[in-house]
Design a protein around this motif. Structure first.
Motif, PDB file in Angstrom:
ATOM      1  N   ARG A 157      71.576 -39.309  99.807  1.00 55.29           N
ATOM      2  CA  ARG A 157      70.529 -39.375  98.487  1.00 55.29           C
ATOM      3  C   ARG A 157      69.195 -39.198  98.509  1.00 55.29           C
ATOM      4  NH1 ARG A 157      72.035 -44.630  96.390  1.00 55.29           N
ATOM      5  NH2 ARG A 157      74.198 -43.642  96.081  1.00 55.29           N
ATOM      6  N   LEU A 158      68.687 -39.934  99.654  1.00 56.14           N
ATOM      7  CA  LEU A 158      67.350 -39.646 100.029  1.00 56.14           C
ATOM      8  C   LEU A 158      66.966 -38.265 100.521  1.00 56.14           C
ATOM      9  CD1 LEU A 158      66.508 -42.970 102.066  1.00 56.14           C
ATOM     10  CD2 LEU A 158      65.750 -42.167  99.704  1.00 56.14           C
ATOM     11  N   ILE A 159      67.935 -37.706 100.967  1.00 60.23           N
ATOM     12  CA  ILE A 159      67.613 -36.004 101.529  1.00 60.23           C
ATOM     13  C   ILE A 159      67.537 -35.455 100.547  1.00 60.23           C
ATOM     14  CG2 ILE A 159      68.580 -34.147 102.900  1.00 60.23           C
ATOM     15  CD1 ILE A 159      69.607 -36.297 104.954  1.00 60.23           C
ATOM     16  N   CYS A 160      68.453 -35.514  99.515  1.00 61.66           N
ATOM     17  CA  CYS A 160      68.691 -34.549  98.478  1.00 61.66           C
ATOM     18  C   CYS A 160      67.372 -34.734  97.463  1.00 61.66           C
ATOM     19  CB  CYS A 160      69.726 -34.758  97.554  1.00 61.66           C
ATOM     20  SG  CYS A 160      71.222 -34.150  98.426  1.00 61.66           S
ATOM     21  N   CYS A 161      66.920 -35.933  97.122  1.00 59.42           N
ATOM     22  CA  CYS A 161      65.807 -36.312  96.142  1.00 59.42           C
ATOM     23  C   CYS A 161      64.474 -35.995  96.980  1.00 59.42           C
ATOM     24  CB  CYS A 161      66.069 -38.020  96.014  1.00 59.42           C
ATOM     25  SG  CYS A 161      67.413 -37.942  94.703  1.00 59.42           S
ATOM     26  N   GLY A 162      64.325 -35.968  98.262  1.00 58.65           N
ATOM     27  CA  GLY A 162      63.191 -35.784  99.025  1.00 58.65           C
ATOM     28  C   GLY A 162      63.259 -34.285  98.701  1.00 58.65           C
ATOM     29  N   MET A 163      64.362 -33.421  98.864  1.00 59.31           N
ATOM     30  CA  MET A 163      63.967 -31.736  98.897  1.00 59.31           C
ATOM     31  C   MET A 163      63.913 -31.629  97.712  1.00 59.31           C
ATOM     32  SD  MET A 163      64.394 -30.731 101.737  1.00 59.31           S
ATOM     33  CE  MET A 163      64.291 -29.007 101.192  1.00 59.31           C
ATOM     34  N   ALA A 164      64.168 -32.221  96.479  1.00 56.02           N
ATOM     35  CA  ALA A 164      63.892 -31.988  94.981  1.00 56.02           C
ATOM     36  C   ALA A 164      62.427 -32.420  94.824  1.00 56.02           C
ATOM     37  CB  ALA A 164      64.917 -32.909  94.312  1.00 56.02           C
ATOM     38  N   SER A 165      61.948 -33.394  95.525  1.00 60.71           N
ATOM     39  CA  SER A 165      60.508 -33.750  95.291  1.00 60.71           C
ATOM     40  C   SER A 165      59.640 -32.609  96.159  1.00 60.71           C
ATOM     41  CB  SER A 165      60.148 -35.151  95.978  1.00 60.71           C
ATOM     42  OG  SER A 165      61.219 -36.111  95.285  1.00 60.71           O
ATOM     43  N   LEU A 166      59.949 -32.170  97.209  1.00 56.57           N
ATOM     44  CA  LEU A 166      59.276 -31.163  97.719  1.00 56.57           C
ATOM     45  C   LEU A 166      59.137 -29.784  97.102  1.00 56.57           C
ATOM     46  CD1 LEU A 166      57.635 -30.314 100.509  1.00 56.57           C
ATOM     47  CD2 LEU A 166      60.133 -29.579 101.341  1.00 56.57           C
ATOM     48  N   VAL A 167      60.211 -29.517  96.652  1.00 55.82           N
ATOM     49  CA  VAL A 167      60.059 -28.213  95.960  1.00 55.82           C
ATOM     50  C   VAL A 167      59.620 -28.363  94.545  1.00 55.82           C
ATOM     51  CG1 VAL A 167      61.810 -26.457  95.009  1.00 55.82           C
ATOM     52  CG2 VAL A 167      62.473 -27.391  96.852  1.00 55.82           C
ATOM     53  N   GLY A 168      59.841 -29.441  93.955  1.00 58.22           N
ATOM     54  CA  GLY A 168      59.115 -29.692  92.574  1.00 58.22           C
ATOM     55  C   GLY A 168      57.524 -29.979  92.781  1.00 58.22           C
ATOM     56  N   PHE A 169      57.233 -30.706  93.305  1.00 62.28           N
ATOM     57  CA  PHE A 169      55.749 -31.095  93.683  1.00 62.28           C
ATOM     58  C   PHE A 169      55.003 -29.741  94.130  1.00 62.28           C
ATOM     59  CE2 PHE A 169      57.070 -35.694  93.750  1.00 62.28           C
ATOM     60  CZ  PHE A 169      56.667 -35.756  92.348  1.00 62.28           C
ATOM     61  N   GLN A 170      55.547 -29.399  95.272  1.00 65.01           N
ATOM     62  CA  GLN A 170      54.739 -28.254  95.873  1.00 65.01           C
ATOM     63  C   GLN A 170      54.578 -27.032  94.930  1.00 65.01           C
ATOM     64  OE1 GLN A 170      53.396 -28.263  98.812  1.00 65.01           O
ATOM     65  NE2 GLN A 170      52.479 -26.453  98.304  1.00 65.01           N
ATOM     66  N   SER A 171      55.704 -26.696  94.462  1.00 61.96           N
ATOM     67  CA  SER A 171      55.725 -25.582  93.118  1.00 61.96           C
ATOM     68  C   SER A 171      54.725 -25.905  92.146  1.00 61.96           C
ATOM     69  CB  SER A 171      57.001 -25.559  92.472  1.00 61.96           C
ATOM     70  OG  SER A 171      58.020 -24.986  93.559  1.00 61.96           O
ATOM     71  N   PHE A 172      54.630 -27.240  91.627  1.00 59.30           N
ATOM     72  CA  PHE A 172      53.765 -27.473  90.448  1.00 59.30           C
ATOM     73  C   PHE A 172      52.418 -27.266  91.031  1.00 59.30           C
ATOM     74  CE2 PHE A 172      51.174 -30.813  88.308  1.00 59.30           C
ATOM     75  CZ  PHE A 172      51.352 -30.492  87.053  1.00 59.30           C
ATOM     76  N   ILE A 173      52.082 -27.988  92.314  1.00 63.66           N
ATOM     77  CA  ILE A 173      50.807 -27.870  92.623  1.00 63.66           C
ATOM     78  C   ILE A 173      50.291 -26.405  92.980  1.00 63.66           C
ATOM     79  CG2 ILE A 173      49.262 -28.466  94.736  1.00 63.66           C
ATOM     80  CD1 ILE A 173      50.508 -31.211  94.740  1.00 63.66           C
ATOM     81  N   ASN A 174      51.224 -25.607  93.358  1.00 64.60           N
ATOM     82  CA  ASN A 174      50.982 -24.160  93.547  1.00 64.60           C
ATOM     83  C   ASN A 174      50.629 -23.420  92.507  1.00 64.60           C
ATOM     84  OD1 ASN A 174      51.756 -21.265  94.216  1.00 64.60           O
ATOM     85  ND2 ASN A 174      51.354 -22.032  96.561  1.00 64.60           N
ATOM     86  N   ILE A 175      51.517 -23.593  91.593  1.00 67.37           N
ATOM     87  CA  ILE A 175      51.160 -23.013  90.316  1.00 67.37           C
ATOM     88  C   ILE A 175      49.850 -23.375  89.542  1.00 67.37           C
ATOM     89  CG2 ILE A 175      52.125 -22.654  88.008  1.00 67.37           C
ATOM     90  CD1 ILE A 175      54.866 -22.738  89.174  1.00 67.37           C
ATOM     91  N   CYS A 176      49.644 -24.646  89.718  1.00 72.78           N
ATOM     92  CA  CYS A 176      48.234 -25.163  89.214  1.00 72.78           C
ATOM     93  C   CYS A 176      47.068 -24.511  89.935  1.00 72.78           C
ATOM     94  CB  CYS A 176      48.233 -26.745  89.458  1.00 72.78           C
ATOM     95  SG  CYS A 176      49.294 -27.613  88.066  1.00 72.78           S
ATOM     96  N   VAL A 177      47.134 -24.459  91.324  1.00 72.26           N
ATOM     97  CA  VAL A 177      46.191 -23.889  91.854  1.00 72.26           C
ATOM     98  C   VAL A 177      45.876 -22.478  91.569  1.00 72.26           C
ATOM     99  CG1 VAL A 177      45.524 -23.025  94.009  1.00 72.26           C
ATOM    100  CG2 VAL A 177      46.275 -25.235  93.773  1.00 72.26           C
TER     101      VAL A 177
END
Length: 178
Positions: A157-177
């Motif tokens: 559960r932690l691995i899957c949610c960690g990957m979801a967080s990584l993809v989601g937050f990194q994408s959001f920040i990159n798009i905002c930049v």
């Protein structure tokens, strides 16, 4: 000076703590400790801001006030990115186009294959393409979360949610930049 990676890592850590079942007693303790630290940090940043020598402060100010002459040099890449996304309009200029008026081809976007890949997508695929990319990223995040919910143990559960967080937050920040 890579603040976005620090922010992303902190957000992933916070998500994983909540998924792991963090106690509310710990949350209240951390908040009680963090409030004085944040107050001290803000006052320290204001002192640095007065001197104008901090790199991060300059980047934030160039994002907030891109037309201000003091920050216009640092805001050039951001302004070019906005122009590239806007020039794609609804349908874009086409994949790997060779149009001379392209922001990417005219080297206005300095690093088109790294931080400003979303600007290239916006120029080449337009609004439809950028919306499609955002929807696909959202679907990847949701799939990771759904797989994590089906996991048999906490580590899965932690691995899957960690990957979801990584993809989601990194994408959001990159798009905002961009």
């Amino acid at each position: 000076p890579d603040t976005s990676t620090t922010i992303t890592t902190a957000l992933i850590f916070i998500c994983l703590l909540f998924i792991a079942g963090l106690s509310y007693k710990i949350i209240i303790t951390v908040i009680a400790i963090c409030i004085p630290i944040v107050i001290f940090g803000v006052s320290y940043l204001l002192k640095i801001a007065e001197t104008g020598s901090d790199y991060r402060y300059g980047r934030i100010m160039s994002w907030l006030y891109p037309t201000d002459p003091r920050w216009s040099e640092k805001a050039a890449q951001q302004q070019n990115s906005i122009m590239a996304i806007g020039s794609g309009q609804v349908w874009g200029k086409g994949l790997n186009n060779s149009v001379a008026t392209s922001m990417k081809n005219a080297n206005y976007i300095i690093e088109p294959e790294t931080d400003f890949i979303f600007a290239v997508v916006g120029e080449e695929l337009g609004f439809v393409g950028t919306t499609s990319v955002i929807v696909l990223l959202f679907l990847i995040v949701m799939e990771c979360i759904m797989i994590g919910r089906k996991a048999k143990d906490m580590s899965g559960r932690l691995i899957c949610c960690g990957m979801a967080s990584l993809v989601g937050f990194q994408s959001f920040i990159n798009i905002c930049v961009a």
